[in-house]
Scaffold this active site. Structure first.
Site, short mmCIF file in Angstrom:
data_model
loop_
_atom_site.label_atom_id
_atom_site.label_comp_id
_atom_site.label_asym_id
_atom_site.label_seq_id
_atom_site.Cartn_x
_atom_site.Cartn_y
_atom_site.Cartn_z
N ASP A 246 37.23 42.86 44.80
CA ASP A 246 38.19 42.29 43.85
C ASP A 246 39.57 42.14 44.47
O ASP A 246 40.18 41.07 44.40
CB ASP A 246 38.29 43.17 42.60
N ASP A 259 39.27 47.91 42.23
CA ASP A 259 38.17 47.33 41.45
C ASP A 259 38.61 47.26 39.99
O ASP A 259 38.91 48.29 39.37
CB ASP A 259 36.91 48.19 41.59
N LYS A 261 37.91 46.70 36.12
CA LYS A 261 36.80 46.81 35.17
C LYS A 261 37.31 46.57 33.75
O LYS A 261 38.44 46.94 33.41
CB LYS A 261 36.15 48.20 35.24
#
Length: 340
Positions: A246, A259, A261
């Site tokens: 990412d 990352d 989420k």
């Protein structure tokens, strides 16, 4: 008949008993001694019991309560003394016995010792963005999905069945489709934020479904700087797996694999993110062993954004924690390789 004659002679003529029962010679010489001994045995007076005259009916209830009540004479102090005698003093700070941990057969270090990073990087202001190529290598997501533990698989299947009962098969398919779409839009909006603030503001106004997620991460974005990669493919050249990272940037001065989420439920701890730490560790190892990247990473960051806009939870992974999850990732990768 003989017994009747004996009873008749006993009160009348005791001297004729000798005719019926002859006396041995030794007893004839000392008749009185034997008679005296016999008499003394039978003439002994019975002992008088001092409790015979006690009113037993009066004290019956008291005697019953005393004899029927059972109790222990031990006290907590005597029990501790007895335990100390047999087992020694208690060890209150005894460490727990840790379960035996497995070690990867093909262990590769998280940090690449042979990789040399340049001191100066002229293109550091331009984030890298390498397209993901289709190869026979498994992706990090695929490896983790196919090596779920029985407990993880059970909870995942139970969640699916519950959602199907509530929404139906078509409704559940639509629900999952929207989740993936919102995730894609959220990542695109974040990429726009790092590339152009004006464009990001426009995206945030137009994309109402992800406005809550973007509001959720505002306090985290303030701590991110020096973005080096966005939605960029990584590949571990030695272990032969790949993935799509990412973001790689500095978080509070530490270079991290980040990352992003999305979640509808709160995940305030790193443990509640399930296999996401393994995913981050796998990406870190891949970057460090990928020749396309002239830098190495030792930290990770998982940011959980919420749809309702409440502040996101950033979970920072220091180098020691990343190394722990790296070993777990290697075990999962070995398990996947053995199955296939």
């Amino acid at each position: 008949l003989l017994r009747m004659k004996f009873l008749q002679l006993l009160p009348r003529k005791p001297d004729k008993l000798e005719i019926l029962f002859p006396i041995p010679f030794c007893q004839k010489q000392f008749p009185y001694v034997c008679l005296a001994t016999s008499t003394s045995l039978y003439s002994k007076k019975k002992k008088v019991n001092s409790y015979e005259h006690v009113d037993q009916e009066k004290y019956k209830n008291l005697v019953y309560s005393v004899t029927s009540y059972k109790t222990s004479t031990q006290t907590p102090e005597t029990i501790f003394e007895e335990d100390n005698l047999f087992y020694g003093p208690p060890d209150k700070h005894r460490p727990r016995v840790k379960a035996e941990t497995k070690t990867p057969k093909n262990w590769v270090p998280l940090i690449n010792p042979s990789k040399r990073t340049p001191l100066l990087n002229n293109d550091s202001n331009l984030p890298m963005k390498i397209a993901l190529q289709k190869t026979k290598m498994p992706s990090v997501t695929r490896v983790l999905q196919q090596t779920l533990s029985p407990q993880q698989a059970f909870y995942l299947e139970r969640w699916k069945q519950k959602m199907v009962l509530e929404l139906g098969k078509d409704g559940f398919a639509e629900y999952t489709k929207n989740l993936f779409l919102q995730g894609e839009l959220f990542h695109e909006a974040l990429e726009s934020i790092f590339l152009s603030e004006e464009m990001a503001t426009k995206e945030q106004r137009e994309d109402v479904p992800i406005s809550g997620y973007l509001s959720s991460v505002q306090h985290v974005l303030k701590d991110i700087s020096e973005v080096k990669a966005l939605e960029s493919a990584v590949q571990h050249e030695t272990l032969q797996y790949l993935g799509l990272v990412d973001c790689v940037a500095k978080y509070r001065g530490q270079l991290c694999v980040i990352d992003w989420k999305t979640s509808e439920k709160l995940k305030p701890s790193l443990k509640s993110t399930f296999d996401n730490p393994l995913q981050v560790a796998a990406y870190i190892g891949a970057i460090n062993h990928d020749a396309n990247y002239d830098f190495q990473v030792s930290c990770g960051l998982i940011v959980v954004a919420y749809k309702n806009g409440c502040p996101a939870h950033p979970h920072f992974m220091d180098p020691d924690l990343c190394s722990q999850y790296w070993n777990k990732w290697l075990l999962r990768l070995e398990e996947y390789t053995d199955r296939n």
